[in-house]
Design a protein around this motif. Structure first.
Motif, mmCIF file in Angstrom:
data_model
loop_
_atom_site.group_PDB
_atom_site.id
_atom_site.type_symbol
_atom_site.label_atom_id
_atom_site.label_comp_id
_atom_site.label_asym_id
_atom_site.label_seq_id
_atom_site.Cartn_x
_atom_site.Cartn_y
_atom_site.Cartn_z
ATOM 1 N N PHE A 18 2.812 7.292 -1.963
ATOM 2 C CA PHE A 18 2.082 7.090 -0.709
ATOM 3 C C PHE A 18 0.717 6.471 -0.978
ATOM 4 O O PHE A 18 0.343 5.463 -0.374
ATOM 5 N N SER A 19 -0.033 7.070 -1.910
ATOM 6 C CA SER A 19 -1.372 6.582 -2.216
ATOM 7 C C SER A 19 -1.333 5.166 -2.773
ATOM 8 O O SER A 19 -2.126 4.314 -2.391
ATOM 9 N N CYS A 21 0.898 2.926 -2.312
ATOM 10 C CA CYS A 21 1.333 1.976 -1.287
ATOM 11 C C CYS A 21 0.252 1.696 -0.254
ATOM 12 O O CYS A 21 0.235 0.611 0.326
ATOM 13 N N ILE A 22 -0.653 2.617 -0.041
ATOM 14 C CA ILE A 22 -1.798 2.311 0.824
ATOM 15 C C ILE A 22 -2.599 1.179 0.181
ATOM 16 O O ILE A 22 -2.972 0.212 0.840
ATOM 17 N N GLY A 25 -0.594 -2.036 0.370
ATOM 18 C CA GLY A 25 -0.576 -2.506 1.751
ATOM 19 C C GLY A 25 -1.895 -3.135 2.168
ATOM 20 O O GLY A 25 -1.920 -4.126 2.905
ATOM 21 N N MET A 26 -3.004 -2.608 1.665
ATOM 22 C CA MET A 26 -4.316 -3.161 1.985
ATOM 23 C C MET A 26 -4.493 -4.544 1.380
ATOM 24 O O MET A 26 -5.209 -5.380 1.930
ATOM 25 N N THR A 147 5.369 4.604 5.030
ATOM 26 C CA THR A 147 4.175 4.954 5.793
ATOM 27 C C THR A 147 2.920 4.444 5.104
ATOM 28 O O THR A 147 2.013 3.899 5.753
ATOM 29 N N GLY A 148 2.846 4.604 3.770
ATOM 30 C CA GLY A 148 1.686 4.127 3.019
ATOM 31 C C GLY A 148 1.522 2.624 3.109
ATOM 32 O O GLY A 148 0.411 2.115 3.282
ATOM 33 N N LEU A 151 0.508 1.766 6.783
ATOM 34 C CA LEU A 151 -0.863 2.212 7.013
ATOM 35 C C LEU A 151 -1.848 1.331 6.248
ATOM 36 O O LEU A 151 -2.876 0.915 6.799
ATOM 37 N N GLY A 152 -1.530 1.014 5.000
ATOM 38 C CA GLY A 152 -2.400 0.139 4.210
ATOM 39 C C GLY A 152 -2.537 -1.238 4.823
ATOM 40 O O GLY A 152 -3.631 -1.813 4.862
ATOM 41 N N ILE A 155 -4.826 -0.848 7.842
ATOM 42 C CA ILE A 155 -6.217 -0.678 7.416
ATOM 43 C C ILE A 155 -6.760 -1.997 6.885
ATOM 44 O O ILE A 155 -7.897 -2.372 7.169
ATOM 45 N N GLY A 167 -8.420 -1.481 -1.621
ATOM 46 C CA GLY A 167 -7.074 -1.344 -2.176
ATOM 47 C C GLY A 167 -7.095 -1.313 -3.693
ATOM 48 O O GLY A 167 -6.384 -0.524 -4.328
#
Length: 181
Positions: A18-19, A21-22, A25-26, A147-148, A151-152, A155, A167
């Motif tokens: 999750f972390s 992938c945030i 994603g950013m 989700t990560g 969400l990333g 954001i 990121g």
């Protein structure tokens, strides 16, 4: 093991994905990449507990530590490049090029799935339906990954050019956390 305990275990195993992938994603991720990364982490989180259960604790710990160190180094490198690129000339495509390659996605997925390898050995010593446990672990990790990434990406578009630096910092932080254990 109760269903609630199993879901909590699966969530704990999915936090690294999750972390990470945030942060990815950013930096920017396309829908196809989101699907590929989500499925790869989902598959790794199903098979790692099964492999851990079959090969035992000694080999699992040895292989797991080597892969964790390699995955941690990769995340620190990737995050560091992203941060340096923002300071130098703007956006860097390191994260995107890493996730564009199937080999890169596999390495990242393996790095965040290694803890599931040793959990598989532990689950094998308990009276647990291993296939059900592996399925729940995979499903939860896949959902947390998706989700990560989403969400990333949100954001990243919200905070603009600073998203890549943030990121990169997230990836470096996760790499350091994985390295130290």
């Amino acid at each position: 093991m109760s269903e609630i305990t199993l879901v909590l275990l699966a969530m704990a195993l999915g936090t690294d994905a999750f972390s990470m992938c945030i942060g990815i994603g950013m930096a920017g991720v396309r829908r196809r990449q989101t699907a590929v990364i989500t499925m790869t982490i989902f598959i790794f989180h199903i098979f790692m507990p099964l492999i851990g259960w079959y090969i035992g604790g000694v080999l699992g710990n040895l292989l797991g530590r080597v892969a964790v160190v390699a995955g941690a180094a990769l995340l620190v490198y990737l995050g560091g490049r992203m941060i340096l690129a923002v300071w130098r000339e703007g956006a860097d495509n390191s994260a995107r090029s890493m996730i564009d390659s199937l080999w890169g996605v596999v390495l990242l997925s393996a790095g965040v799935s290694m803890d599931a390898l040793s959990v598989g050995f532990t689950l094998g010593t308990r009276n647990v339906n291993l296939l059900q446990a592996a399925g729940v672990i995979g499903l939860v990790a896949g959902l947390m990954t998706f989700t990560g990434l989403v969400l990333g990406r949100f954001i990243g578009s919200w905070i603009g050019s600073r998203a890549q630096m943030a990121g990169g910092a997230v990836l470096v932080g996760i790499g350091v956390k994985l390295f130290w254990g």
